[in-house]
Structures are given as structure tokens and as C-alpha cells.
Design an enzyme around this catalytic site. Structure first.
Site, PDB file in Angstrom:
ATOM      1  N   ARG A  20      -6.649  24.824  -9.627  1.00 14.02           N
ATOM      2  CA  ARG A  20      -7.169  24.462 -10.941  1.00 14.02           C
ATOM      3  C   ARG A  20      -8.060  23.221 -10.849  1.00 14.02           C
ATOM      4  O   ARG A  20      -9.277  23.299 -10.924  1.00 14.02           O
ATOM      5  CB  ARG A  20      -5.998  24.247 -11.918  1.00 14.02           C
ATOM      6  CG  ARG A  20      -6.411  24.214 -13.402  1.00 14.02           C
ATOM      7  CD  ARG A  20      -6.912  22.854 -13.867  1.00 14.02           C
ATOM      8  NE  ARG A  20      -5.957  21.790 -13.679  1.00 14.02           N
ATOM      9  CZ  ARG A  20      -6.233  20.512 -13.948  1.00 14.02           C
ATOM     10  NH1 ARG A  20      -7.421  20.178 -14.411  1.00 14.02           N
ATOM     11  NH2 ARG A  20      -5.335  19.574 -13.737  1.00 14.02           N
ATOM     12  N   ASP A  21      -7.452  22.072 -10.679  1.00 14.44           N
ATOM     13  CA  ASP A  21      -8.227  20.831 -10.623  1.00 14.44           C
ATOM     14  C   ASP A  21      -9.206  20.855  -9.462  1.00 14.44           C
ATOM     15  O   ASP A  21     -10.333  20.365  -9.554  1.00 14.44           O
ATOM     16  CB  ASP A  21      -7.276  19.643 -10.502  1.00 14.44           C
ATOM     17  CG  ASP A  21      -7.888  18.336 -10.957  1.00 14.44           C
ATOM     18  OD1 ASP A  21      -9.131  18.210 -10.950  1.00 14.44           O
ATOM     19  OD2 ASP A  21      -7.134  17.420 -11.328  1.00 14.44           O
ATOM     20  N   HIS A 211      -0.201  12.056 -11.236  1.00 19.75           N
ATOM     21  CA  HIS A 211      -1.376  12.835 -10.837  1.00 19.75           C
ATOM     22  C   HIS A 211      -2.478  11.835 -10.519  1.00 19.75           C
ATOM     23  O   HIS A 211      -3.089  11.271 -11.417  1.00 19.75           O
ATOM     24  CB  HIS A 211      -1.781  13.753 -11.998  1.00 19.75           C
ATOM     25  CG  HIS A 211      -3.001  14.576 -11.747  1.00 19.75           C
ATOM     26  ND1 HIS A 211      -2.938  15.928 -11.462  1.00 19.75           N
ATOM     27  CD2 HIS A 211      -4.321  14.262 -11.749  1.00 19.75           C
ATOM     28  CE1 HIS A 211      -4.169  16.400 -11.307  1.00 19.75           C
ATOM     29  NE2 HIS A 211      -5.024  15.403 -11.484  1.00 19.75           N
ATOM     30  N   HIS A 213      -6.032  10.528  -8.491  1.00 16.95           N
ATOM     31  CA  HIS A 213      -7.301  10.849  -7.849  1.00 16.95           C
ATOM     32  C   HIS A 213      -7.613   9.750  -6.840  1.00 16.95           C
ATOM     33  O   HIS A 213      -7.203   8.599  -7.005  1.00 16.95           O
ATOM     34  CB  HIS A 213      -8.412  10.984  -8.886  1.00 16.95           C
ATOM     35  CG  HIS A 213      -8.334  12.257  -9.665  1.00 16.95           C
ATOM     36  ND1 HIS A 213      -9.269  13.265  -9.558  1.00 16.95           N
ATOM     37  CD2 HIS A 213      -7.399  12.709 -10.534  1.00 16.95           C
ATOM     38  CE1 HIS A 213      -8.921  14.274 -10.346  1.00 16.95           C
ATOM     39  NE2 HIS A 213      -7.791  13.959 -10.951  1.00 16.95           N
ATOM     40  N   CYS A 244     -12.757  15.765 -12.895  1.00 12.11           N
ATOM     41  CA  CYS A 244     -12.772  16.186 -14.291  1.00 12.11           C
ATOM     42  C   CYS A 244     -14.210  16.384 -14.761  1.00 12.11           C
ATOM     43  O   CYS A 244     -15.029  15.461 -14.645  1.00 12.11           O
ATOM     44  CB  CYS A 244     -12.082  15.144 -15.168  1.00 12.11           C
ATOM     45  SG  CYS A 244     -12.154  15.504 -16.926  1.00 12.11           S
ATOM     46  N   ASN A 253      -8.736  14.817  -6.104  1.00 12.30           N
ATOM     47  CA  ASN A 253      -7.323  14.438  -6.141  1.00 12.30           C
ATOM     48  C   ASN A 253      -6.884  13.925  -4.773  1.00 12.30           C
ATOM     49  O   ASN A 253      -7.568  14.106  -3.766  1.00 12.30           O
ATOM     50  CB  ASN A 253      -6.465  15.669  -6.468  1.00 12.30           C
ATOM     51  CG  ASN A 253      -6.728  16.236  -7.839  1.00 12.30           C
ATOM     52  OD1 ASN A 253      -6.007  15.964  -8.779  1.00 12.30           O
ATOM     53  ND2 ASN A 253      -7.768  17.045  -7.946  1.00 12.30           N
TER      54      ASN A 253
END
Length: 319
Positions: A20-21, A211, A213, A244, A253
Site C-alpha cells: 500500500r504505502d 509508522h 518514514h 504520501c 518508509n
């Protein structure tokens, strides 16, 4: 124990967010390549995968195939799949596609909330109850991910009390879990511990995950202090992919293989095989068509002694 020992848990639970990310800023890739990437990730032993996001295909074209991907998840056993949503419409789509375990993003800063979800933070928080009801009604769970928990690309530093207020309101409205997101990769170890402490005091029955980065190179340091502070739920992305679309300057990430590398060396169990993650990174790099940012991928994995050292002449030097 001596004065140099790290106090760490015996095990942590790593959620893989590369599907996803990791992909949301990339050019769209064929479903067959996503399935190859997913198969490689499942083979690592990871047991939680955030597999896609049910958001506007126009806003995030790389994840426009969320429904089609969800239809293929029956192939994989023993993995807890979840999906990210940005509103109740996305939650309905996810549940209808067969994914009832949801992550709902709420930005702690108003400006990022407007950019990411088209509404201020208060309005995003007000939807938690409805989305929790949708997830619970389908037999699933809801985790609220608090984006810009430390800093916003538009508003600057996010006040601790603002993030705490979002966390408290989310739990009160029915969220089962919380995750604090360093959306633009700006936080540092001291600030990580300070916010974790504040959120825990406000929501004592809901320990937060994290979470991070690695935009400014502090991601793994932040992960270390979070784990030292008792966090056992961490997000990471294969190869260090990610970012993002609605946060200028956001980049990858923390890399799953780098996290597993140091946790394993410290005796913290993850259930994830490092060599298998590196193999998954190779599949991922081929799928996205460019080198991955992970330092461990660039280094070729663990150090492997090359054998006898050839003699060095007088002109030889060592760095």
C-alpha cells in the site's frame, strides 16, 4: 544485565505496508506483478500485510485495482490482511470486497487533513464511529492511523495535545487500535518517546503502534527507541518504498529488511526471514522498475566474508 544492555521485548509484530504505502507513489503496475510481490512477501513469514487502499482511483491511480487485488487474497493462508481507507465510502468498498480489518487515516493537522481527505481533522474524527461500525459489523476491526502525528508539511510541528486529543476521541468512538504516523519523516527519538508517553497516558487500554518514514535518516533510530519504550507493533515497507501523495517531501518508509536485520541481531523475534525479505525486495524492485532506497538492499544483505585478503603493496591504504 550491565549498564550497556538494551532493554527490548522478546518479540515484535511487524506489519508489511509495501503493498500500500510502498506503491502509492509509484506508476501503476500490473496486477500480476503485484501478486508476485505479494507471494514473495507472504514467503517471508510476515503475518500482517496492509495490502491496498480503498481510495479514489483518480487520487491514487497506483491502487485503483484494490477490488481486483482483494479478490485474489484467498490464495494466501495464515496472513492477516488489512486495507487503508480515508472515509466511510472506502470502508464500504473494502468490506464489500471482503476485507473487514481496516485502517482509517486521520490527520492530526487540519491542513494535511484537507489535502489528504478534503475535510478538517474534526470532521475526519467524527467519522470514526461510523467506520468502526462498518468494520465491526463485518466481523473485522478498526485501527486509526494518526497521520502528521509529529509534524505537518503545511502547518509545521503538530502540538502533542492535538495528537493526543485525536487518539482519545478515536478510542472513545470505537477504534480498536492506534498507530502514530511520522508522515514526512521529521521526528527524532526524544520526540517519539514524548508522544508515546502522552498517548499512552490518555489511552491506557490501547497501546499505540508506530509508522515511521526514513526521509531524514532517523527512521530506524526512531524504531529502536519506540521498541525500547515498549512498542511491539511497527510498520515497515519492503525495500524502503513509500511516501504520501498529499505531503510534499515525504519519502520512503523504514525498510522491512533493515528493521528485521537489527531486531534479529538484538535477539528480538519477528517471525520474518531476512533472506526472504531481501528476495521479496528483488521482486519488488523488478516490479517498480527502479532501484530501491534500502541501504541493506544496496549492500547486498548481510556481510559475507570474501575470503583471504590479497597482500597490499606499500602504496596501499585503508580507509
Amino acid at each position: 544485565m550491565n549498564e550497556f544492555d538494551l532493554v527490548l521485548p522478546t518479540a515484535v509484530d511487524v506489519r508489511e505496508v509495501g503493498m500500500r504505502d510502498g506503491l502509492q507513489l509509484e506508476d501503476p503496475i500490473p496486477l500480476v506483478d503485484k501478486l508476485a510481490m505479494l507471494e514473495a512477501l507472504v514467503a517471508t513469514g510476515v503475518r500482517r500485510i496492509e495490502v491496498t487502499s480503498f481510495v479514489s482511483p483518480k487520487a491514487v491511480p497506483a491502487l485503483a485495482d484494490a477490488d481486483r487485488l482483494a479478490a485474489e487474497l484467498h490464495q494466501f493462508d495464515g496472513v492477516h490482511f488489512s486495507a487503508l481507507v480515508a472515509n466511510s465510502r472506502g470502508a464500504v468498498r473494502a468490506v464489500d470486497a471482503g476485507i473487514a480489518d481496516l485502517e482509517y487515516v486521520v490527520s492530526a493537522s487540519d491542513s494535511h487533513s484537507q489535502a489528504n481527505a478534503g475535510r478538517p481533522t474534526a470532521a475526519a474524527v467524527a467519522a470514526v464511529g461510523e467506520i468502526a461500525g462498518l468494520a465491526h459489523g463485518a466481523g473485522g476491526s478498526l485501527e486509526v492511523i494518526i497521520a502528521t502525528a509529529w509534524d505537518c508539511p503545511f502547518d509545521g510541528r503538530t502540538p502533542v495535545v492535538r495528537t493526543v486529543d485525536v487518539a482519545r476521541a478515536a478510542v472513545t468512538a470505537g477504534a480498536d487500535a492506534l498507530c502514530l504516523g511520522d508522515t514526512i519523516g521529521t521526528t527524532t527519538p526524544l520526540r517519539v518517546v514524548q508522544l508515546l508517553d502522552a498517548v499512552r497516558r490518555a489511552c491506557p487500554g490501547t497501546p499505540p503502534g508506530v509508522h515511521f518514514h526514513d526521509t531524514r535518516g532517523t527512521g530506524q533510530a526512531n524504531a529502536l527507541v519506540a521498541v525500547q519504550a515498549g512498542v511491539t507493533q511497527l510498520d515497515a515497507s519492503v525495500g524502503g518504498l513509500g511516501g504520501c501523495p498529499f505531503a510534499p517531501g515525504a519519502s520512503g518508509n523504514i525498510a522491512t529488511e533493515e528493521l528485521v536485520y537489527w531486531l534479529t541481531d538484538a535477539g528480538v523475534a519477528t517471525g520474518i526471514d531476512l533472506d526472504a525479505v531481501l528476495a521479496a525486495a528483488a521482486v519488488t524492485g523488478k516490479a517498480v522498475g527502479h532501484p530501491l532506497p534500502s541501504s541493506l538492499v544496496r549492500a547486498g544483505g548481510r556481510n559475507a566474508p570474501s575470503g583471504a585478503v590479497a597482500p597490499v603493496g606499500r602504496a596501499g591504504t585503508a580507509g
